[in-house]
Design a protein around this motif. Structure first.
Motif, PDB file in Angstrom:
ATOM      1  N   VAL A 272      -7.753   5.708  -4.146  1.00  0.00           N
ATOM      2  CA  VAL A 272      -8.950   4.888  -4.132  1.00  0.00           C
ATOM      3  C   VAL A 272     -10.163   5.762  -4.384  1.00  0.00           C
ATOM      4  CG1 VAL A 272     -10.301   3.309  -2.717  1.00  0.00           C
ATOM      5  CG2 VAL A 272      -7.832   3.407  -2.473  1.00  0.00           C
TER       6      VAL A 272
ATOM      7  N   ALA B 186       0.829  -1.210   0.000  1.00  0.00           N
ATOM      8  CA  ALA B 186       0.000   0.000   0.000  1.00  0.00           C
ATOM      9  C   ALA B 186       0.857   1.250   0.000  1.00  0.00           C
ATOM     10  CB  ALA B 186      -0.939  -0.013   1.212  1.00  0.00           C
TER      11      ALA B 186
ATOM     12  N   VAL C 270      -6.856   6.247  -8.232  1.00  0.00           N
ATOM     13  CA  VAL C 270      -6.640   4.788  -8.238  1.00  0.00           C
ATOM     14  C   VAL C 270      -7.861   3.980  -8.628  1.00  0.00           C
ATOM     15  CG1 VAL C 270      -6.795   2.922  -6.575  1.00  0.00           C
ATOM     16  CG2 VAL C 270      -4.769   4.128  -6.830  1.00  0.00           C
TER      17      VAL C 270
ATOM     18  N   HIS D 186       2.251   1.859  -3.510  1.00  0.00           N
ATOM     19  CA  HIS D 186       1.292   2.454  -4.429  1.00  0.00           C
ATOM     20  C   HIS D 186       0.985   3.892  -4.049  1.00  0.00           C
ATOM     21  CE1 HIS D 186       0.731  -1.239  -6.560  1.00  0.00           C
ATOM     22  NE2 HIS D 186       0.227  -1.874  -5.518  1.00  0.00           N
TER      23      HIS D 186
ATOM     24  N   ILE E 259      -6.332   1.926   0.392  1.00  0.00           N
ATOM     25  CA  ILE E 259      -5.628   1.094  -0.572  1.00  0.00           C
ATOM     26  C   ILE E 259      -5.588  -0.355  -0.097  1.00  0.00           C
ATOM     27  CG2 ILE E 259      -3.394   0.660  -1.658  1.00  0.00           C
ATOM     28  CD1 ILE E 259      -2.936   3.643  -1.714  1.00  0.00           C
TER      29      ILE E 259
ATOM     30  N   TRP F 291      -8.542  -0.425  -9.393  1.00  0.00           N
ATOM     31  CA  TRP F 291      -7.878  -1.717  -9.480  1.00  0.00           C
ATOM     32  C   TRP F 291      -8.728  -2.668 -10.321  1.00  0.00           C
ATOM     33  CZ3 TRP F 291      -3.268  -2.866  -6.919  1.00  0.00           C
ATOM     34  CH2 TRP F 291      -2.828  -1.847  -6.066  1.00  0.00           C
TER      35      TRP F 291
ATOM     36  N   GLN G 283      -5.336   7.116   3.599  1.00  0.00           N
ATOM     37  CA  GLN G 283      -5.036   6.668   2.244  1.00  0.00           C
ATOM     38  C   GLN G 283      -4.555   5.218   2.233  1.00  0.00           C
ATOM     39  OE1 GLN G 283      -5.734   8.234  -0.422  1.00  0.00           O
ATOM     40  NE2 GLN G 283      -6.004  10.363   0.212  1.00  0.00           N
TER      41      GLN G 283
ATOM     42  N   TYR H   7      -3.606   5.589  -8.346  1.00  0.00           N
ATOM     43  CA  TYR H   7      -3.309   4.948  -7.077  1.00  0.00           C
ATOM     44  C   TYR H   7      -4.145   5.497  -5.936  1.00  0.00           C
ATOM     45  CZ  TYR H   7       0.668   3.041  -9.507  1.00  0.00           C
ATOM     46  OH  TYR H   7       1.464   2.390 -10.404  1.00  0.00           O
TER      47      TYR H   7
END
Length: 385
Positions: A44, A10, A24, A13, A371, A26, A367, A42
């Motif tokens: 979220v 984490a 971010v 990233h 992540i 994924w 943060q 990166y």
């Protein structure tokens, strides 16, 4: 997935995000390993019912520190009382010992010319210091009243203590006449007094910083006083040893390769990265090593912001101390006003540093948590597949 591995992933990233300024998302890649991959960014995506916190700015931290101290001006009383004592109280001098040390300095043959010029100034500096140095100023762990001991001072003295204007200026006159002086001739007695005063000063600094932290965050919970005291004592000892090693290696390399100032950049970088170590110890009850790692993490992922705050605080203190308070003569009562002004600014900057550290630390944790949540979700999806 191992928790430590998740945190490291984490942080990786998040570090990329902070430097690339992307957001971010994924997805699982269709491969044999089926590992999560970064597609767009990166950061979220935040749900509608969640508000992403903003990292506190340098100006906001300074203004908050100002507001907190202005709301409780009695917090400047410890540095004011310390300066008044160092100004009007007895002065323990080591004139003869410093003169002897200056006379015994010799420059080794073959030393780099640039280093030779610097070393040639040491005897003169020691002689000037011998005329003003008061051994009792070792009670203040912040030479010159700077809330952050920049460069090597960041390592040789922990950045926690009661700030002092008099400790840096070292006046020998008062409005009532010359200060009373008592010379100490025994080197061992000098070391004993210095160590005792420094030890007591760190303890007093812990109490002072706790009062400041309580003003910035009324819900703060502290560890036992003696634990924080001992942690900072060992941190100071480690800082002194590390500084001696770095300076010694820097001088040796300078003498061999002509790199005169190689040690200073190393000390600067090291000092910046561990500058918030005492904050972790006092505010978050961390151990020494955990506080160092936390300080490194906050600075590494907020390098420009952290360095910016330290530089801003240093410049504010330097300008006020050497361009404003220095205008007051040491034998004038106006110098007492300079002491009060310095105490307020130094305390404000210390309060601001705790506000800045707490704000940036909580933002990073938010943060990282987001992540890690995405990593766990992706891992669960891949496991189900």
């Amino acid at each position: 997935m191992d928790i430590k591995k998740q945190v490291n992933q984490a942080e990786f990233h998040l570090g990329q995000a902070l430097f690339s300024e992307k957001s971010v998302s994924w997805r699982a890649v269709e491969s044999k390993e089926k590992m999560p991959a970064v597609v767009e960014s990166y950061f979220v995506n935040i749900h509608d019912n969640q508000v992403e916190p903003k990292p506190i700015s340098i100006l906001s931290a300074l203004l908050t520190g100002f507001d907190r101290i202005a709301a409780k001006p009695l917090l400047i009383l410890p540095p004011v009382l310390l300066d008044l004592f160092l100004w009007f109280g007895p002065h323990l001098t080591v004139t003869s010992l410093l003169h002897a040390a200056a006379a015994g300095l010799t420059i080794p043959a073959g030393t780099d010319p640039g280093m030779t010029e610097q070393l040639a100034l040491f005897p003169e500096m020691l002689n000037l210091l011998s005329e003003r140095y008061n051994l009792l100023t070792s009670f203040s762990t912040l030479p010159g009243g700077m809330p952050f001991n920049f460069l090597f001072a960041l390592l040789t003295s922990v950045s926690v203590g009661i700030p002092s204007l008099v400790a840096g200026r070292m006046p020998v006159l008062t409005p009532l006449g010359p200060a009373s002086q008592m010379e100490i001739l025994d080197p061992m007695f000098v070391l004993l007094i210095w160590f005792t005063m420094a030890l007591a000063g760190i303890g007093a600094g812990v109490i002072f910083h706790r009062l400041v932290v309580k003003q910035t965050d009324p819900e703060a919970v502290f560890d036992h006083l003696w634990r924080d005291w001992m942690k900072l004592v060992f941190l100071a000892i480690g800082g002194y040893l590390l500084t001696v090693v770095i300076l010694t290696m820097g001088m040796l390399v300078a003498g061999i390769n002509g790199l005169t100032y190689i040690a200073l950049p190393v000390l600067f970088v090291a000092g910046v990265y561990i500058a918030f170590t005492p904050h972790g110890i006092i505010r978050y009850r961390l151990g020494i090593w955990s506080a160092i790692k936390q300080s490194i993490r906050v600075v590494r992922l907020n390098f420009f912001g952290s360095t910016g705050y330290l530089l801003t605080a240093f410049l504010i203190m330097w300008v006020s101390t050497y361009k404003v308070w220095s205008l007051a003569q040491e034998d004038s009562w106006i110098f007492a006003l300079a002491i009060m002004g310095h105490a307020f600014i130094a305390t404000m900057l210390i309060a601001g540093s705790y506000v800045f550290y707490q704000g940036r630390k909580e933002w990073l944790e938010w943060q990282l948590a987001r992540i890690m949540s995405v990593l766990n979700q992706e891992e669960s999806k891949l496991t189900e597949e």
